[in-house]
Design a protein around this motif. Structure first.
Motif, PDB file in Angstrom:
ATOM      1  N   TRP A  82      -8.486  -5.035  -5.194  1.00 12.62           N
ATOM      2  CA  TRP A  82      -8.525  -4.134  -4.052  1.00 12.62           C
ATOM      3  C   TRP A  82      -9.499  -2.999  -4.345  1.00 12.62           C
ATOM      4  O   TRP A  82      -9.792  -2.700  -5.501  1.00 12.62           O
ATOM      5  CB  TRP A  82      -7.132  -3.576  -3.731  1.00 12.62           C
ATOM      6  N   ASP A 101      -0.077   4.393  -0.226  1.00 11.67           N
ATOM      7  CA  ASP A 101      -0.709   5.617   0.256  1.00 11.67           C
ATOM      8  C   ASP A 101      -0.141   5.998   1.624  1.00 11.67           C
ATOM      9  O   ASP A 101      -0.013   5.156   2.512  1.00 11.67           O
ATOM     10  CB  ASP A 101      -2.223   5.462   0.343  1.00 11.67           C
ATOM     11  N   PRO A 151      -1.606   0.759  -5.193  1.00 10.31           N
ATOM     12  CA  PRO A 151      -0.588  -0.090  -4.566  1.00 10.31           C
ATOM     13  C   PRO A 151       0.405  -0.612  -5.599  1.00 10.31           C
ATOM     14  O   PRO A 151       0.114  -0.635  -6.795  1.00 10.31           O
ATOM     15  CB  PRO A 151      -1.411  -1.250  -3.982  1.00 10.31           C
ATOM     16  N   ASN A 177       0.864  -1.171   0.000  1.00 14.02           N
ATOM     17  CA  ASN A 177       0.000   0.000   0.000  1.00 14.02           C
ATOM     18  C   ASN A 177       0.902   1.224   0.000  1.00 14.02           C
ATOM     19  O   ASN A 177       1.614   1.487   0.968  1.00 14.02           O
ATOM     20  CB  ASN A 177      -0.915   0.003   1.226  1.00 14.02           C
ATOM     21  N   SER A 224      -5.848   3.500   4.246  1.00 14.55           N
ATOM     22  CA  SER A 224      -5.845   2.052   4.033  1.00 14.55           C
ATOM     23  C   SER A 224      -6.497   1.733   2.695  1.00 14.55           C
ATOM     24  O   SER A 224      -7.241   2.541   2.143  1.00 14.55           O
ATOM     25  CB  SER A 224      -6.659   1.363   5.131  1.00 14.55           C
ATOM     26  N   ILE A 225      -6.196   0.539   2.193  1.00 17.37           N
ATOM     27  CA  ILE A 225      -6.946  -0.023   1.074  1.00 17.37           C
ATOM     28  C   ILE A 225      -7.565  -1.319   1.576  1.00 17.37           C
ATOM     29  O   ILE A 225      -7.166  -1.848   2.620  1.00 17.37           O
ATOM     30  CB  ILE A 225      -6.068  -0.279  -0.173  1.00 17.37           C
ATOM     31  N   GLY A 242     -10.896   1.049  -2.531  1.00 16.32           N
ATOM     32  CA  GLY A 242     -10.657   2.113  -1.561  1.00 16.32           C
ATOM     33  C   GLY A 242     -11.918   2.918  -1.360  1.00 16.32           C
ATOM     34  O   GLY A 242     -12.682   3.134  -2.301  1.00 16.32           O
TER      35      GLY A 242
END
Length: 183
Positions: free
Chosen positions: A142, A85, A151, A83, A89-90, A144
């Motif tokens: 994934w 970011d 990611p 991840n 979170s993802i 978000g």
């Protein structure tokens, strides 16, 4: 330029393997031979809150051929999900391993799970696991609930015996983007 970077990474990985004290059972040299365990937090995905996401295809080479199609070298494959970011979170919704014929071999996630900001996960296909064949792949999905940096999803394949080794990276490829408009 990318090829030079990948080649340098491969050479460094081979050097690391060659210089470690495997006879002591410690791949990483001094200290613990285990990475810190990342606990995934199971979550419920609220489709109404999802604003972004992807389906990523990652080629896996469980063995590679040399000299001819009858001689091959078995490889350990490590899928890495990072991840990128800084703040958010993802949610990983699927990590699936498929064989050469496109058949599902293994599902790594039982339920959607949160991967914290800047956290990473690794899934290993052992060198002795030939269930995927030469054309195996991972599918990683994934989502978000906020706009996030994408990611990094890639695999590292490695084999080492005595003072010889080979390693290379296989980058993930986005095969489907998910936005708030196409949930």
């Amino acid at each position: 330029m990318k090829r030079i970077v990948y080649f340098c990474l491969a050479v460094m990985a081979v050097m690391l393997v060659s210089c470690t004290s495997l006879e002591q059972g410690n791949f990483w040299g001094s200290g613990s031979n285990k990475e810190p365990e990342i606990a995934l937090k199971p979550v419920v995905v609220d489709a109404a809150k999802v604003v972004t996401g992807q389906t990523i295809y990652v080629p896996i080479y469980s063995h590679i051929y040399f000299e001819n199609n009858k001689s091959s070298l078995d490889l350990t494959a490590t899928l890495s999900i990072r991840n990128t970011d800084l703040d958010n979170s993802i949610i990983l919704t699927a990590v699936r391993y498929y064989d050469t014929n496109g058949n599902l071999v293994r599902e790594y996630l039982k339920e959607p799970s949160e991967l914290r900001a800047l956290a990473s996960l690794a899934f290993v296909v052992e060198r002795t696991d030939s269930s995927g064949g030469s054309g195996a792949n991972f599918i990683v999905e994934w989502v978000g609930e906020k706009q996030v940096s994408e990611p990094v999803v890639e695999a590292v394949m490695l084999s080492a015996e005595s003072a010889q080794g080979i390693s290379f990276i296989s980058g993930g490829r986005v095969i489907k983007n998910r936005t708030a408009n196409n949930k």
